[in-house]
Design a protein around this motif. Structure first.
Motif, PDB file in Angstrom:
ATOM      1  N   UNK A  83      -5.410   4.455 -11.937  1.00  0.00           N
ATOM      2  CA  UNK A  83      -5.595   3.014 -11.772  1.00  0.00           C
ATOM      3  C   UNK A  83      -5.076   2.265 -12.995  1.00  0.00           C
ATOM      4  N   UNK A  84      -5.325   2.806 -14.182  1.00  0.00           N
ATOM      5  CA  UNK A  84      -4.784   2.188 -15.402  1.00  0.00           C
ATOM      6  C   UNK A  84      -3.260   2.175 -15.374  1.00  0.00           C
ATOM      7  N   UNK A  85      -2.664   3.290 -14.920  1.00  0.00           N
ATOM      8  CA  UNK A  85      -1.201   3.355 -14.837  1.00  0.00           C
ATOM      9  C   UNK A  85      -0.660   2.333 -13.853  1.00  0.00           C
ATOM     10  N   UNK A  86      -1.328   2.181 -12.696  1.00  0.00           N
ATOM     11  CA  UNK A  86      -0.876   1.215 -11.699  1.00  0.00           C
ATOM     12  C   UNK A  86      -0.964  -0.211 -12.238  1.00  0.00           C
ATOM     13  N   UNK A  87      -2.046  -0.519 -12.929  1.00  0.00           N
ATOM     14  CA  UNK A  87      -2.202  -1.861 -13.501  1.00  0.00           C
ATOM     15  C   UNK A  87      -1.165  -2.120 -14.585  1.00  0.00           C
ATOM     16  N   UNK A  88      -0.948  -1.129 -15.448  1.00  0.00           N
ATOM     17  CA  UNK A  88       0.040  -1.288 -16.509  1.00  0.00           C
ATOM     18  C   UNK A  88       1.433  -1.528 -15.927  1.00  0.00           C
ATOM     19  N   UNK A  89       1.776  -0.781 -14.869  1.00  0.00           N
ATOM     20  CA  UNK A  89       3.089  -0.954 -14.235  1.00  0.00           C
ATOM     21  C   UNK A  89       3.223  -2.350 -13.641  1.00  0.00           C
ATOM     22  N   UNK A  90       2.162  -2.849 -13.009  1.00  0.00           N
ATOM     23  CA  UNK A  90       2.215  -4.198 -12.417  1.00  0.00           C
ATOM     24  C   UNK A  90       2.322  -5.260 -13.491  1.00  0.00           C
ATOM     25  N   UNK A  91       1.610  -5.066 -14.601  1.00  0.00           N
ATOM     26  CA  UNK A  91       1.727  -6.024 -15.705  1.00  0.00           C
ATOM     27  C   UNK A  91       3.153  -6.062 -16.246  1.00  0.00           C
ATOM     28  N   UNK A 173      -1.188 -10.159  -7.589  1.00  0.00           N
ATOM     29  CA  UNK A 173      -1.128  -8.711  -7.416  1.00  0.00           C
ATOM     30  C   UNK A 173      -2.163  -8.002  -8.287  1.00  0.00           C
ATOM     31  N   UNK A 174      -2.542  -8.619  -9.409  1.00  0.00           N
ATOM     32  CA  UNK A 174      -3.481  -7.967 -10.334  1.00  0.00           C
ATOM     33  C   UNK A 174      -4.852  -7.760  -9.684  1.00  0.00           C
ATOM     34  N   UNK A 175      -5.514  -8.809  -9.133  1.00  0.00           N
ATOM     35  CA  UNK A 175      -6.787  -8.550  -8.459  1.00  0.00           C
ATOM     36  C   UNK A 175      -6.651  -7.623  -7.259  1.00  0.00           C
ATOM     37  N   UNK A 176      -5.497  -7.665  -6.585  1.00  0.00           N
ATOM     38  CA  UNK A 176      -5.256  -6.767  -5.455  1.00  0.00           C
ATOM     39  C   UNK A 176      -5.343  -5.304  -5.907  1.00  0.00           C
ATOM     40  N   UNK A 177      -4.773  -4.993  -7.077  1.00  0.00           N
ATOM     41  CA  UNK A 177      -4.824  -3.627  -7.597  1.00  0.00           C
ATOM     42  C   UNK A 177      -6.186  -3.280  -8.193  1.00  0.00           C
ATOM     43  N   UNK A 178      -6.945  -4.294  -8.591  1.00  0.00           N
ATOM     44  CA  UNK A 178      -8.261  -4.043  -9.178  1.00  0.00           C
ATOM     45  C   UNK A 178      -9.303  -3.642  -8.139  1.00  0.00           C
TER      46      UNK A 178
END
Length: 199
Positions: A83-91, A173-178
């Motif tokens: 999940x951290x990797x997915x958030x970092x990639x989206x950021x 997209x950030x809250x969507x991934x959260x």
């Protein structure tokens, strides 16, 4: 067409309600008295214990801070593994988008707009929360720059709307991934299908 890539991110809702950004003069935004998910975030002991005062001009930033920021901050503080990797990639994608968008907006000829800002205090308990605040700051810079460009007609209303809609979709997209829990992400950061949808 605007002078940078305004693709809507995959998974964004193209039918979502768009807040109008055509008001001139003062912002007309009320200060935020309370954010949703306040109690959720208060219970979490994060990596960092910092607060920042965010100055905002747009209705989008105001509503995001009220409805989504504390939820995202709480979820990011608890995120692990994929999940951290997915958030970092989206950021990274969002930050690259805003870098291009602001480079385009800064080339537009504009006239200073008399817009009043409001402010809200946000808690930063994880480095990703700081990156989210930075995205909101960049969004508001794009909001103001393109409004100033409207006054000199160096950008057309439909171009501004396209740029702001694309910027909002990137941040949304950030809250969507959260939302999904940590175990819903593979170690490499891919979102796994729900058990009900697996065949």
């Amino acid at each position: 067409m605007s002078g940078f890539d305004t693709d809507t991110p995959e998974g964004a809702d193209p039918e979502r309600k768009i807040v109008s950004h055509n008001d001139e003069g003062y912002s007309g935004l009320r200060p935020l008295e309370r954010l949703t998910s306040d109690s959720r975030l208060d219970r979490i002991h994060g990596e960092t214990l910092a607060k920042t005062e965010l100055q905002y001009y747009s209705a989008f930033t105001r509503e995001f801070c009220r409805s989504d920021y504390n939820f995202c901050a709480a979820k990011m503080t608890l995120a692990r593994g994929g999940k951290l990797l997915a958030l970092d990639a989206e950021f990274r994608v969002a930050e690259a988008f805003f870098k291009k968008a602001l480079a385009w907006a800064n080339q537009l000829h504009g006239r200073n707009a008399a817009i009043s800002s409001e402010s809200v205090t946000l808690e930063i308990k994880h480095p990703l929360s700081g990156r989210l605040v930075r995205l909101l700051t960049m969004y508001d810079a794009l909001f103001v720059k393109t409004m100033e460009a409207l006054f000199t007609r160096s950008v057309m209303p439909h171009q501004r709307k396209l740029a702001l809609d694309s910027a909002e979709a990137r941040i949304k997209q950030i809250p969507f991934l959260c939302i999904p829990d940590n175990d819903r992400y593979a170690p490499e950061g891919l979102l796994l299908p729900t058990p009900d949808n697996a065949h």
